[in-house]
Each structure stands twice: as C-alpha cells, then as structure tokens.
Scaffold this active site. Structure first.
Site, PDB file in Angstrom:
ATOM      1  N   LYS A  41       0.504  -0.954   0.092  1.00 49.34           N
ATOM      2  CA  LYS A  41      -0.235  -0.044  -0.104  1.00 49.34           C
ATOM      3  C   LYS A  41       0.679   1.280  -0.184  1.00 49.34           C
ATOM      4  O   LYS A  41       0.752   1.979  -0.447  1.00 49.34           O
ATOM      5  CB  LYS A  41      -1.014  -0.343   1.414  1.00 49.34           C
ATOM      6  N   ARG A  49     -10.268  -0.282   8.303  1.00 47.69           N
ATOM      7  CA  ARG A  49     -10.189  -1.640   7.985  1.00 47.69           C
ATOM      8  C   ARG A  49     -10.880  -2.152   9.037  1.00 47.69           C
ATOM      9  O   ARG A  49     -10.698  -3.267  10.214  1.00 47.69           O
ATOM     10  CB  ARG A  49      -8.439  -1.297   8.404  1.00 47.69           C
ATOM     11  N   ARG A  73      11.498  -4.757   5.204  1.00 43.70           N
ATOM     12  CA  ARG A  73      11.360  -3.455   5.107  1.00 43.70           C
ATOM     13  C   ARG A  73      12.366  -2.608   6.155  1.00 43.70           C
ATOM     14  O   ARG A  73      12.925  -3.111   6.945  1.00 43.70           O
ATOM     15  CB  ARG A  73       9.941  -3.482   5.493  1.00 43.70           C
ATOM     16  N   ARG A 123      10.269  -0.885  11.252  1.00 40.97           N
ATOM     17  CA  ARG A 123       9.340  -0.465  12.060  1.00 40.97           C
ATOM     18  C   ARG A 123       9.193  -2.033  13.873  1.00 40.97           C
ATOM     19  O   ARG A 123       9.642  -2.763  13.596  1.00 40.97           O
ATOM     20  CB  ARG A 123       7.898  -0.959  11.645  1.00 40.97           C
ATOM     21  N   ARG A 148      -0.570  -8.771  13.382  1.00 35.95           N
ATOM     22  CA  ARG A 148      -1.653  -7.781  12.224  1.00 35.95           C
ATOM     23  C   ARG A 148      -2.307  -8.805  10.852  1.00 35.95           C
ATOM     24  O   ARG A 148      -3.600  -8.515  10.626  1.00 35.95           O
ATOM     25  CB  ARG A 148      -0.460  -7.130  11.847  1.00 35.95           C
TER      26      ARG A 148
HETATM   27  P1  AP5 Z   1       4.583  -1.491   1.971  1.00 34.33           P
HETATM   28  O1  AP5 Z   1       4.479  -0.964   0.448  1.00 34.33           O
HETATM   29  O2  AP5 Z   1       5.578  -0.613   3.310  1.00 34.33           O
HETATM   30  O3  AP5 Z   1       3.268  -2.308   2.217  1.00 34.33           O
HETATM   31  P2  AP5 Z   1       2.085  -2.053   2.645  1.00 34.33           P
HETATM   32  O4  AP5 Z   1       0.795  -2.695   2.073  1.00 34.33           O
HETATM   33  O5  AP5 Z   1       1.976  -0.252   3.433  1.00 34.33           O
HETATM   34  O6  AP5 Z   1       2.493  -2.606   4.446  1.00 34.33           O
HETATM   35  P3  AP5 Z   1       1.858  -1.757   5.903  1.00 34.33           P
HETATM   36  O7  AP5 Z   1       2.768  -2.846   7.208  1.00 34.33           O
HETATM   37  O8  AP5 Z   1       3.247  -0.631   6.637  1.00 34.33           O
HETATM   38  O9  AP5 Z   1       0.765  -2.030   6.490  1.00 34.33           O
HETATM   39  P4  AP5 Z   1      -0.383  -2.296   7.412  1.00 34.33           P
HETATM   40  O10 AP5 Z   1      -1.521  -2.249   7.465  1.00 34.33           O
HETATM   41  O11 AP5 Z   1       0.066  -3.759   8.018  1.00 34.33           O
HETATM   42  O12 AP5 Z   1       0.176  -1.237   8.257  1.00 34.33           O
HETATM   43  P5  AP5 Z   1      -0.329   0.555   8.444  1.00 34.33           P
HETATM   44  O13 AP5 Z   1       1.177   1.878   9.417  1.00 34.33           O
HETATM   45  O14 AP5 Z   1      -1.201   0.822   7.931  1.00 34.33           O
HETATM   46  O15 AP5 Z   1       5.795  -2.824   0.992  1.00 34.33           O
HETATM   47  C1  AP5 Z   1       6.294  -3.417   2.381  1.00 34.33           C
HETATM   48  C2  AP5 Z   1       7.147  -4.467   1.941  1.00 34.33           C
HETATM   49  O16 AP5 Z   1       7.194  -4.905   0.775  1.00 34.33           O
HETATM   50  C3  AP5 Z   1       8.591  -3.178   1.537  1.00 34.33           C
HETATM   51  O17 AP5 Z   1       9.970  -3.539   2.313  1.00 34.33           O
HETATM   52  C4  AP5 Z   1       8.557  -3.085   0.606  1.00 34.33           C
HETATM   53  O18 AP5 Z   1      10.038  -2.417  -0.660  1.00 34.33           O
HETATM   54  C5  AP5 Z   1       7.921  -3.912  -0.333  1.00 34.33           C
HETATM   55  N1  AP5 Z   1       7.399  -4.350  -1.978  1.00 34.33           N
HETATM   56  C6  AP5 Z   1       5.995  -3.796  -1.711  1.00 34.33           C
HETATM   57  N2  AP5 Z   1       5.560  -3.937  -2.821  1.00 34.33           N
HETATM   58  C7  AP5 Z   1       6.240  -4.859  -3.939  1.00 34.33           C
HETATM   59  C8  AP5 Z   1       6.430  -6.096  -4.491  1.00 34.33           C
HETATM   60  N3  AP5 Z   1       5.341  -5.458  -5.928  1.00 34.33           N
HETATM   61  N4  AP5 Z   1       6.829  -6.455  -4.863  1.00 34.33           N
HETATM   62  C9  AP5 Z   1       8.530  -6.805  -2.967  1.00 34.33           C
HETATM   63  N5  AP5 Z   1       8.696  -6.140  -2.487  1.00 34.33           N
HETATM   64  C10 AP5 Z   1       7.156  -5.126  -2.758  1.00 34.33           C
HETATM   65  O19 AP5 Z   1      -0.948   0.524   9.957  1.00 34.33           O
HETATM   66  C11 AP5 Z   1       0.052   0.177  10.833  1.00 34.33           C
HETATM   67  C12 AP5 Z   1      -0.708  -0.276  12.454  1.00 34.33           C
HETATM   68  O20 AP5 Z   1      -1.821   0.928  13.029  1.00 34.33           O
HETATM   69  C13 AP5 Z   1      -2.241  -1.173  12.076  1.00 34.33           C
HETATM   70  O21 AP5 Z   1      -1.475  -2.374  13.400  1.00 34.33           O
HETATM   71  C14 AP5 Z   1      -2.939  -1.090  13.581  1.00 34.33           C
HETATM   72  O22 AP5 Z   1      -2.460  -0.961  14.950  1.00 34.33           O
HETATM   73  C15 AP5 Z   1      -2.217   1.131  13.519  1.00 34.33           C
HETATM   74  N6  AP5 Z   1      -3.556   1.128  12.435  1.00 34.33           N
HETATM   75  C16 AP5 Z   1      -3.640   1.611  11.021  1.00 34.33           C
HETATM   76  N7  AP5 Z   1      -3.997   2.076  10.661  1.00 34.33           N
HETATM   77  C17 AP5 Z   1      -5.171   1.809  11.394  1.00 34.33           C
HETATM   78  C18 AP5 Z   1      -6.879   1.575  11.160  1.00 34.33           C
HETATM   79  N8  AP5 Z   1      -7.329   2.435  10.198  1.00 34.33           N
HETATM   80  N9  AP5 Z   1      -7.609   1.767  11.881  1.00 34.33           N
HETATM   81  C19 AP5 Z   1      -7.093   0.301  13.297  1.00 34.33           C
HETATM   82  N10 AP5 Z   1      -5.416   0.347  13.357  1.00 34.33           N
HETATM   83  C20 AP5 Z   1      -5.067   1.144  12.788  1.00 34.33           C
HETATM   84 MG    MG Z   2       2.087   0.578   4.808  1.00 38.36          MG
END
Ligand code: AP5
Ligand code: MG
Length: 231
Positions: A21, A97, A136, A169, A180
């Site tokens: 994402k 989510r 990552r 992270r 997660r």
């Molecule tokens: P990346 O692009 O960073 O993936 P991502 O989908 O953004 O992963 P996140 O870990 O950020 O998602 P998440 O939903 O767990 O975390 P968030 O910050 O939203 O890519 C990942 C890796 O893969 C990188 O190294 C990249 O280079 C590589 N990659 C990317 N594309 C690739 C490809 N095509 N091929 C190969 N490699 C690739 O949330 C974190 C926490 O915050 C949650 O757990 C929760 O506690 C809280 N939170 C956030 N939003 C909410 C909400 N709406 N409600 C409640 N709690 C929330």
């Molecule tokens: Mg992200």
C-alpha cells in the site's frame, strides 16, 4: 449536496500488511495529485512526538492489534476536513479497516457531498508477506520505504531521497506480524465485501513487481476516472 471543494478523486488502498500500500501510494500521489492519508503514518507521527495518543498507539501497534475505531475516526475527520481543496483527491491508505470505520467514512463523505470512486485491493497470499515485512526498512525522516533485498537504499541504512536514517518498524517482527495478519483476516478482510457490492472494488494482483502492480492500478483508475461524473 454539491461538491464545492474540488477534491473529488477519493480512492482507498486496501490489502494485508506488506501488500504494498505505502509503495503504491508513493506512485499514485505523484501521478494523480492526491493527498496521501495513511492512518498508520499518522499514528507513527504521534508516537514520534510522544503525545498521549502516541503512547497508546505505540503499545497497540507493537502488539499487532488495531487501534479503537473512535480514535481513528476522529483522526480521519480532522484530516479530511483540513486537506479538502488542497489536492484533486485523497488516497486513503490502511483505512477503513473495520466495518464501523467503513460506515463512518460513508457518513462523513455523504455529509461533505463526496463519494468514494474506487477501492483498490492488493491481493497477495499471507505467506509471501513475511519476507517483505521482515526485510522492510523505512526512513525515519520522510517515510520512504525500502527492502534490504528487493529494493535496498544505495548507502546502507541511509535514505536515498532525503539522507535520513533508515529503521526497522517495531511491528515488523514475526510475533507482531502474525497478530497483524490475524487482525486483518478477522476485522479488515470482511469489509471488502461491502465495497464489492457497491461496485467499487478494483482487484489487483499484488504478487507482481512494483511496476506491474502500479501499471494495473493506473490502468483501472484511468478507466474509472474517465467515466462521466466519476472524475
Ligand atoms: P509496503 O508498501 O510498506 O506495504 P504496506 O501494505 O504499506 O504495509 P504496512 O505494513 O504499512 O501495512 P499495515 O497495514 O500493516 O500498516 P499500517 O502502517 O497501515 O511494502 C512492504 C515491503 O514490501 C517493503 O519493504 C516494500 O519495499 C516491499 N514491496 C512492496 N511492493 C512490493 C512488490 N510488488 N514486490 C516485492 N516487494 C514489495 O498500520 C500499522 C498499525 O497501525 C496497525 O497494525 C494498527 O495497529 C494501526 N492502524 C493503522 N491504521 C489503522 C486503522 N484504520 N484502524 C485501526 N488501527 C490502525
Ligand atoms: Mg504502509
């Protein structure tokens, strides 16, 4: 209600942790004049500032659970109101989510006379995500995303874009990742069905190169945004 803000391209990026994402968001905001609204990034900014919300988020994020809906919804309301008119649209990343968050968003957008245009689902099997997440590295300064094997920075632990330090992270360890993924399956994945029923879902194969994923997303968005009344 008529749209008076000019901010009409409302798109959500949906997918499990590590599905790409944040990576795709970087390309999309560049090419579609979107404001990147990542709830995860907002929470990490609170942690960095050491606010009371940040202290709560720090615990919850490390555990791999989700933050309470009411807190997330308050953040979204403030953020949407403060960025309306700034860009041609908003790219929601990691929101909604839960079913409650999706209902809240529907209500908020209706109040503002706006409507979601597309929900892009990055589909990928869970077992592919462990390597992506444990490898990552993220820039502490600008948030740019790297991977130690598939997309390393030129200088180890230094961001190519801003020279800031890279870090891992605290939720990118195996225990947090398992939690997660479980939270995603239980609370987030079911939200997709409602968007599918509304005809908003764009399913993209997330298990391709970054460029191929982007090509598929952009192809779909270009078609959708060209539909009269949906641009
Ligand atoms: P990346 O692009 O960073 O993936 P991502 O989908 O953004 O992963 P996140 O870990 O950020 O998602 P998440 O939903 O767990 O975390 P968030 O910050 O939203 O890519 C990942 C890796 O893969 C990188 O190294 C990249 O280079 C590589 N990659 C990317 N594309 C690739 C490809 N095509 N091929 C190969 N490699 C690739 O949330 C974190 C926490 O915050 C949650 O757990 C929760 O506690 C809280 N939170 C956030 N939003 C909410 C909400 N709406 N409600 C409640 N709690 C929330
Ligand atoms: Mg992200």
């Amino acid at each position: 209600m008529t749209e008076t803000t000019g901010t009409s391209k409302l798109i959500a990026l949906f997918g499990p942790p590590g599905s790409g994402k944040g990576t795709q968001a970087e390309y999309l905001v560049r090419d579609y004049d979107l404001y990147h609204l990542s709830t995860g990034d907002l929470l990490r900014a609170e942690i960095k500032q050491g606010t009371p919300l940040g202290r709560q988020a720090d615990e919850v994020i490390k555990s791999g659970a989700l933050m309470p809906d009411a807190i997330i919804q308050g953040m979204i309301r403030n953020q949407v109101n403060s960025v309306l008119g700034e860009k041609a649209g908003i790219l929601f990343d990691g929101f909604p989510r839960t079913a409650a968050q999706a209902d809240f968003l529907d209500g908020l957008l209706a109040e503002l006379g706006l409507a979601m245009k597309a929900v892009v689902f990055l589909a990928i099997d869970a077992e592919k995500l462990i390597d992506r997440l444990t490898g990552r590295r993220t820039c502490r300064n600008c948030g740019a995303v790297y991977h130690v094997k598939s997309s390393p920075s030129r200088r180890e632990e230094v961001c190519d874009k801003c020279g800031g330090p890279l870090y891992q992270r605290p939720d990118d360890n195996r225990d947090s990742i398992a939690e997660r993924l479980a939270a995603y399956e239980r609370q987030t994945y079911p939200v997709l069905q409602a968007y599918e029923n509304k005809g908003l879902l764009v399913r993209v194969d997330g298990d391709q190169s970054r460029e191929a994923v982007y090509r598929d997303i952009a192809g779909a968005l270009d078609r959708i945004l060209a539909i009269p009344g949906r641009d």
